[in-house]
Design a protein around this motif. Structure first.
Motif, PDB file in Angstrom:
ATOM      1  N   GLU A 124       1.305 -31.469  25.661  1.00  0.00           N
ATOM      2  CA  GLU A 124       2.013 -30.441  26.991  1.00  0.00           C
ATOM      3  C   GLU A 124       3.197 -29.694  26.245  1.00  0.00           C
ATOM      4  N   LEU A 125       3.945 -30.350  26.337  1.00  0.00           N
ATOM      5  CA  LEU A 125       5.037 -29.789  25.978  1.00  0.00           C
ATOM      6  C   LEU A 125       4.796 -28.730  24.549  1.00  0.00           C
ATOM      7  N   TRP A 126       4.595 -29.641  23.269  1.00  0.00           N
ATOM      8  CA  TRP A 126       4.304 -28.687  22.430  1.00  0.00           C
ATOM      9  C   TRP A 126       3.644 -27.398  22.328  1.00  0.00           C
ATOM     10  N   VAL A 127       1.986 -27.626  22.738  1.00  0.00           N
ATOM     11  CA  VAL A 127       1.407 -27.064  23.222  1.00  0.00           C
ATOM     12  C   VAL A 127       1.847 -25.642  23.721  1.00  0.00           C
ATOM     13  N   LYS A 128       2.850 -26.347  25.083  1.00  0.00           N
ATOM     14  CA  LYS A 128       3.469 -24.998  25.508  1.00  0.00           C
ATOM     15  C   LYS A 128       4.509 -23.855  23.891  1.00  0.00           C
ATOM     16  N   ALA A 133       5.416 -19.484  20.606  1.00  0.00           N
ATOM     17  CA  ALA A 133       5.969 -18.629  19.560  1.00  0.00           C
ATOM     18  C   ALA A 133       5.078 -18.116  19.229  1.00  0.00           C
ATOM     19  N   ALA A 134       4.204 -18.026  19.755  1.00  0.00           N
ATOM     20  CA  ALA A 134       2.985 -17.091  19.189  1.00  0.00           C
ATOM     21  C   ALA A 134       3.374 -15.830  20.280  1.00  0.00           C
ATOM     22  N   GLN A 135       3.339 -15.891  21.850  1.00  0.00           N
ATOM     23  CA  GLN A 135       4.446 -14.584  22.244  1.00  0.00           C
ATOM     24  C   GLN A 135       5.114 -14.239  21.543  1.00  0.00           C
ATOM     25  N   SER A 136       6.359 -15.290  20.770  1.00  0.00           N
ATOM     26  CA  SER A 136       7.437 -14.539  20.096  1.00  0.00           C
ATOM     27  C   SER A 136       7.244 -13.239  19.185  1.00  0.00           C
ATOM     28  N   ASP A 137       6.197 -13.765  18.511  1.00  0.00           N
ATOM     29  CA  ASP A 137       5.757 -13.009  17.240  1.00  0.00           C
ATOM     30  C   ASP A 137       4.928 -12.218  17.766  1.00  0.00           C
ATOM     31  N   ARG A 142       5.560  -5.901  18.387  1.00  0.00           N
ATOM     32  CA  ARG A 142       5.422  -5.256  18.843  1.00  0.00           C
ATOM     33  C   ARG A 142       6.644  -3.948  19.075  1.00  0.00           C
ATOM     34  N   ASP A 143       7.393  -4.716  19.108  1.00  0.00           N
ATOM     35  CA  ASP A 143       9.006  -4.436  19.211  1.00  0.00           C
ATOM     36  C   ASP A 143       8.873  -3.295  17.337  1.00  0.00           C
ATOM     37  N   ALA A 144       8.448  -3.649  16.564  1.00  0.00           N
ATOM     38  CA  ALA A 144       8.856  -3.402  15.008  1.00  0.00           C
ATOM     39  C   ALA A 144       8.138  -2.410  15.080  1.00  0.00           C
ATOM     40  N   GLN A 145       6.325  -1.699  15.906  1.00  0.00           N
ATOM     41  CA  GLN A 145       5.157  -0.520  16.007  1.00  0.00           C
ATOM     42  C   GLN A 145       6.207  -0.129  16.803  1.00  0.00           C
ATOM     43  N   LEU A 146       6.928  -0.076  18.004  1.00  0.00           N
ATOM     44  CA  LEU A 146       7.762   0.853  19.178  1.00  0.00           C
ATOM     45  C   LEU A 146       8.764   1.269  17.977  1.00  0.00           C
ATOM     46  N   ARG A 147       9.446   0.376  17.403  1.00  0.00           N
ATOM     47  CA  ARG A 147      10.418   1.254  16.503  1.00  0.00           C
ATOM     48  C   ARG A 147       9.858   2.448  15.246  1.00  0.00           C
ATOM     49  N   VAL A 148       8.736   1.977  14.712  1.00  0.00           N
ATOM     50  CA  VAL A 148       7.856   2.593  13.726  1.00  0.00           C
ATOM     51  C   VAL A 148       8.101   4.770  14.177  1.00  0.00           C
ATOM     52  N   LEU A 149       7.466   3.685  15.696  1.00  0.00           N
ATOM     53  CA  LEU A 149       7.015   5.466  16.822  1.00  0.00           C
ATOM     54  C   LEU A 149       8.496   6.298  17.150  1.00  0.00           C
ATOM     55  N   THR A 150       9.239   5.574  17.697  1.00  0.00           N
ATOM     56  CA  THR A 150      10.330   6.092  18.289  1.00  0.00           C
ATOM     57  C   THR A 150      11.291   6.496  16.886  1.00  0.00           C
ATOM     58  N   ASP A 151      11.201   6.442  16.098  1.00  0.00           N
ATOM     59  CA  ASP A 151      11.666   6.968  14.388  1.00  0.00           C
ATOM     60  C   ASP A 151      10.718   8.151  14.294  1.00  0.00           C
ATOM     61  N   ALA A 152       9.693   8.488  14.673  1.00  0.00           N
ATOM     62  CA  ALA A 152       8.844   9.729  13.961  1.00  0.00           C
ATOM     63  C   ALA A 152       9.104  10.668  15.698  1.00  0.00           C
ATOM     64  N   VAL A 153       8.736   9.881  16.685  1.00  0.00           N
ATOM     65  CA  VAL A 153       9.072  10.892  17.473  1.00  0.00           C
ATOM     66  C   VAL A 153      10.599  11.432  16.929  1.00  0.00           C
TER      67      VAL A 153
END
Length: 184
Positions: A124-128, A133-137, A142-153
């Motif tokens: 269970e710990l391994w699965v969690k 890790a997947a959520q962190s990725d 999403r942060d990288a996409q947000l930076r691109v959009l913020t730079d464009a704005v």
């Protein structure tokens, strides 16, 4: 699809490996059985494991030496090891097991339900951990996409503040490119 957790079973006696596989039957874990410390170390080079069930007393490379090698490797140092041994002849063996990084030390005969419960916790710990890790990725993406959009704005805002004749059209192009993931 999520990868199934694996348990590495290490014992020089085939009948012990078969018994461990039977005990783990029905748990959400794939058993990988090997008959030596050397084989365990090789298996750890190619697979990730949620837990290792390791016989303490084996010929050639015993469980303690095997565990020591496992804990020295960056890739495997955090894999929990449960030592299994045939006899509780020497309390020093348990201390030695904990000293090389074991999370538990069980003497035979042990209660199969206790072993199942312990393995279940580590699975269970391994699965969690994999889910986190997947959520962190995903958050990093999403942060990288947000930076691109913020730079464009920011760039679009700066363009709109200029007196250039084509600023409006360039701003629209810039924002559309950012929206569709094609920044200039």
């Amino acid at each position: 699809m999520t990868q199934m957790a694996k348990a590495l079973l290490v014992d020089d006696r085939r009948e012990n490996l078969m018994a461990l596989e039977a005990i783990l039957q029905g748990l959400p874990v794939q058993s990988v059985a090997v008959e030596s410390g050397e084989a365990a170390l090789k298996q750890l080079l190619v697979d990730d494991f949620a837990v290792i069930l390791l016989d303490a007393q084996m010929p050639d490379m015993d469980g303690f030496e095997t565990a020591s090698h496992i804990k020295r490797r960056e890739r495997t140092r955090h894999v929990p090891i449960i030592f299994l041994t045939a006899a509780d002849r020497d309390a020093q063996l348990a201390l030695r097991g904990y000293a090389v990084g074991a999370v538990d030390y069980l003497t035979k005969p042990f209660d199969p339900w206790v072993l199942r419960a312990k393995v279940s916790v580590f699975v269970e710990l391994w699965v969690k951990t994999r889910q986190l890790a997947a959520q962190s990725d995903l958050v990093r993406e999403r942060d990288a996409q947000l930076r691109v959009l913020t730079d464009a704005v920011d760039e679009a805002t700066a363009l709109l503040r200029t007196d250039e004749a084509d600023a409006r059209d360039r701003t629209i192009d810039l924002l559309e490119q950012a929206r569709w993931g094609n920044p200039t």
